[in-house]
Design an enzyme around this catalytic site. Structure first.
Site, short mmCIF file in Angstrom:
data_model
loop_
_atom_site.label_atom_id
_atom_site.label_comp_id
_atom_site.label_asym_id
_atom_site.label_seq_id
_atom_site.Cartn_x
_atom_site.Cartn_y
_atom_site.Cartn_z
N TYR A 86 10.60 -13.06 2.47
CA TYR A 86 9.38 -13.47 1.75
C TYR A 86 9.20 -14.99 1.76
CZ TYR A 86 7.92 -8.88 0.41
OH TYR A 86 7.43 -7.60 0.49
N ARG A 138 7.81 -16.00 5.03
CA ARG A 138 6.38 -15.67 5.10
C ARG A 138 5.56 -16.68 4.30
NH1 ARG A 138 5.86 -9.66 3.39
NH2 ARG A 138 3.66 -10.16 3.58
N VAL A 152 -1.51 -11.12 0.15
CA VAL A 152 -0.70 -11.94 -0.76
C VAL A 152 -0.71 -13.40 -0.33
CG1 VAL A 152 0.77 -9.99 -1.43
CG2 VAL A 152 1.39 -11.33 0.59
N HIS A 172 -2.16 -6.76 -4.82
CA HIS A 172 -0.72 -6.68 -4.51
C HIS A 172 0.00 -7.99 -4.82
CE1 HIS A 172 -1.67 -3.09 -1.62
NE2 HIS A 172 -1.68 -2.75 -2.89
N GLY A 183 -10.48 -4.94 7.56
CA GLY A 183 -9.13 -5.25 8.03
C GLY A 183 -8.02 -4.57 7.27
N THR A 184 -8.25 -3.34 6.85
CA THR A 184 -7.17 -2.59 6.21
C THR A 184 -6.99 -1.25 6.89
OG1 THR A 184 -6.36 -1.58 4.16
CG2 THR A 184 -8.76 -1.82 4.35
C1 BJW Z 1 -8.11 -6.33 11.96
C2 BJW Z 1 -7.94 -7.41 12.78
C3 BJW Z 1 -8.99 -8.31 12.81
C4 BJW Z 1 -6.19 -6.25 12.98
N1 BJW Z 1 -10.07 -8.11 12.05
N2 BJW Z 1 -9.19 -6.14 11.23
C5 BJW Z 1 -1.06 8.60 -2.83
C6 BJW Z 1 -0.83 9.21 -1.59
C7 BJW Z 1 0.28 8.87 -0.82
C8 BJW Z 1 1.18 7.90 -1.26
C9 BJW Z 1 0.95 7.29 -2.47
C10 BJW Z 1 -0.15 7.65 -3.23
N3 BJW Z 1 -0.14 6.88 -4.35
C11 BJW Z 1 0.92 6.05 -4.30
C12 BJW Z 1 1.61 6.28 -3.17
C13 BJW Z 1 2.86 5.58 -2.74
C14 BJW Z 1 2.60 4.23 -2.10
C15 BJW Z 1 1.77 4.44 -0.85
O1 BJW Z 1 0.58 4.21 -0.81
N4 BJW Z 1 2.41 4.87 0.21
C16 BJW Z 1 1.72 5.14 1.48
C17 BJW Z 1 2.14 4.12 2.54
C18 BJW Z 1 2.03 6.53 1.92
N5 BJW Z 1 1.95 3.30 -3.04
C19 BJW Z 1 2.65 2.60 -3.91
O2 BJW Z 1 3.87 2.71 -4.00
C20 BJW Z 1 1.89 1.67 -4.83
N6 BJW Z 1 2.35 1.85 -6.15
C21 BJW Z 1 2.05 2.93 -6.85
O3 BJW Z 1 1.27 3.76 -6.49
O4 BJW Z 1 2.69 2.97 -8.01
C22 BJW Z 1 2.55 4.15 -8.81
C23 BJW Z 1 3.29 3.90 -10.01
C24 BJW Z 1 2.69 4.16 -11.20
C25 BJW Z 1 3.37 3.91 -12.34
C26 BJW Z 1 4.65 3.38 -12.28
C27 BJW Z 1 5.24 3.09 -11.09
C28 BJW Z 1 4.55 3.35 -9.93
C29 BJW Z 1 2.18 0.21 -4.53
C30 BJW Z 1 1.70 -0.21 -3.19
C31 BJW Z 1 2.11 -1.66 -2.94
C32 BJW Z 1 1.88 -2.06 -1.51
N7 BJW Z 1 2.54 -3.29 -1.26
C33 BJW Z 1 2.48 -3.88 0.07
C34 BJW Z 1 3.52 -5.01 0.17
C35 BJW Z 1 3.03 -6.28 -0.54
C36 BJW Z 1 3.95 -7.41 -0.30
C37 BJW Z 1 4.07 -7.79 1.16
O5 BJW Z 1 3.08 -8.19 1.78
O6 BJW Z 1 5.19 -7.69 1.67
O7 BJW Z 1 1.17 -4.37 0.33
S1 BJW Z 1 2.71 -2.69 1.39
C38 BJW Z 1 1.55 -3.41 2.49
O8 BJW Z 1 0.48 -2.47 2.72
C39 BJW Z 1 0.96 -4.60 1.76
C40 BJW Z 1 -0.49 -4.49 2.11
O9 BJW Z 1 -1.27 -5.16 1.15
C41 BJW Z 1 -0.71 -3.00 2.13
C42 BJW Z 1 -1.90 -2.55 2.89
O10 BJW Z 1 -1.77 -2.90 4.24
P1 BJW Z 1 -3.06 -3.42 5.02
O11 BJW Z 1 -3.55 -4.65 4.38
O12 BJW Z 1 -4.00 -2.32 5.18
O13 BJW Z 1 -2.41 -3.90 6.41
P2 BJW Z 1 -2.04 -3.04 7.70
O14 BJW Z 1 -1.09 -3.86 8.48
O15 BJW Z 1 -1.62 -1.68 7.34
O16 BJW Z 1 -3.42 -2.88 8.49
C43 BJW Z 1 -4.03 -3.99 9.09
C44 BJW Z 1 -5.39 -3.52 9.62
O17 BJW Z 1 -6.05 -4.67 10.13
C45 BJW Z 1 -5.31 -2.51 10.77
O18 BJW Z 1 -6.18 -1.43 10.47
C46 BJW Z 1 -5.80 -3.29 11.97
O19 BJW Z 1 -6.52 -2.48 12.89
C47 BJW Z 1 -6.71 -4.29 11.32
N8 BJW Z 1 -6.92 -5.52 12.07
N9 BJW Z 1 -6.69 -7.27 13.40
C48 BJW Z 1 -10.11 -6.97 11.26
N10 BJW Z 1 -8.93 -9.41 13.60
#
Ligand code: BJW
Ligand code: ZN
Length: 262
Positions: free
Chosen positions: A68, A71, A108, A124, A192-193
């Site tokens: 981290y 980053r 972030v 996040h 972009g997600t």
């Molecule tokens: C372009 C481009 C260009 C490229 N222009 N675009 C329901 C169903 C299933 C699972 C769950 C659910 N509810 C909860 C869950 C579990 C889990 C989850 O979602 N898991 C799934 C992966 C299956 N969620 C959690 O655990 C969350 N917490 C929670 O639900 O807690 C419940 C709870 C309640 C009460 C008590 C305790 C718990 C928390 C989620 C936290 C996510 N954190 C992260 C890490 C942050 C720190 C770090 O950066 O290291 O956040 S994970 C990571 O994913 C990060 C991102 O913000 C997040 C989303 O990713 P993002 O931004 O979409 O990026 P990418 O890389 O996936 O995609 C990039 C996109 O850009 C692509 O589509 C490309 O095509 C595109 N792109 N170039 C435009 N030029």
């Protein structure tokens, strides 16, 4: 679903409530790897999803805090791109027209703020604030690399980045404000997600269920591509400036760039 930016621009021009949800892709053109990009160099053996958990930090706080911090330092050397700037311009125009505008980011890196966006919901958390796991004390960290990993608090506890890891709850107020903005908008723009991480992805579901028009901007398809009204396959740094120009013209509206990302 049609691939039509002029219809989307028309909706943006008419909308009274606009909500934008961004993900890592909007920062890709600033040189920041997306979350699901393969990691490079020393980190290539790791899967980011395995490091972004409280269990990983408990198991190996040195490794996770070092990742981290690297980053954080990388982001410090990056500038907002035309996609971030277009959203900052969209917010200014919305303000001048009495339109309710909400920007929600999963990122972030704080590049939206660096581009001039005034009001950003950081779902996040942020790389720029670190928190003691024992006493909860938080501090902004904008300086050089830490001298030890994990960094320690004056109480002796380990400090962790102020981001939300898998399995952790999001800030309740932020999530609630984001939910209201998704359900009450006439246009939601998802940029972009990969839309696979919840509860952020639920905001798109909520907007669709509430009858909002939804525009997706992404070079690649997502699980929502067939459900949204418009899916523009392209880079946000190219699509968003064009969209704002099509909707509002290219009036004098100087971009303000704040040089410090942190
Ligand atoms: C372009 C481009 C260009 C490229 N222009 N675009 C329901 C169903 C299933 C699972 C769950 C659910 N509810 C909860 C869950 C579990 C889990 C989850 O979602 N898991 C799934 C992966 C299956 N969620 C959690 O655990 C969350 N917490 C929670 O639900 O807690 C419940 C709870 C309640 C009460 C008590 C305790 C718990 C928390 C989620 C936290 C996510 N954190 C992260 C890490 C942050 C720190 C770090 O950066 O290291 O956040 S994970 C990571 O994913 C990060 C991102 O913000 C997040 C989303 O990713 P993002 O931004 O979409 O990026 P990418 O890389 O996936 O995609 C990039 C996109 O850009 C692509 O589509 C490309 O095509 C595109 N792109 N170039 C435009 N030029
Ligand atoms: Zn402490």
């Amino acid at each position: 679903m049609v691939d039509s930016s002029d219809q989307a621009a028309g909706r943006l021009r008419e909308a009274k409530r606009v909500t934008v949800l961004t993900g890592a892709g909007i920062s890709a053109e600033s040189g920041i790897a997306t979350f699901r990009d393969a990691m490079t160099g020393l980190w290539s053996q790791f899967n980011p999803a395995d490091l972004a958990t409280p269990e990983a930090f408990r198991r190996d706080p040195e490794l996770v805090s070092r990742w981290y911090d690297e980053r954080r330092l990388q982001v410090a050397g990056c500038r907002p791109n035309d996609g971030h700037l277009a959203l900052a311009r969209m917010e200014r125009i919305a303000g001048a027209r009495g339109v309710k505008f909400t920007l929600i980011t999963q990122n972030v890196d704080r590049l939206h703020q660096a581009a001039g966006s005034q009001s950003v919901i950081e779902l996040h958390g942020t790389l720029w604030v670190w928190r003691c796991v024992d006493c909860g004390k938080e501090a902004e960290e904008t300086g050089p690399a830490f001298s030890e990993y994990p960094p320690t608090c004056i109480c002796g506890g380990s400090r962790r980045p102020g981001v939300v890891w898998f399995g952790e709850g999001l800030n309740w107020r932020d999530l609630s404000a984001a939910g209201v903005a998704a359900k009450a908008c006439d246009l939601l723009i998802s940029v972009g997600t990969s839309s696979v991480v919840y509860p952020a992805a639920r905001l798109i579901e909520d907007a669709i269920a509430a009858g909002a028009k939804v525009l997706e901007v992404n070079p690649n398809p997502t699980p929502f591509s067939d459900e949204v009204d418009w899916s523009i396959r392209g880079k946000s740094g190219e699509v968003l400036p064009r969209l704002v120009e099509e909707a509002f013209g290219n009036g004098v509206d100087a971009h303000r760039i704040d040089s410090s990302a942190g």
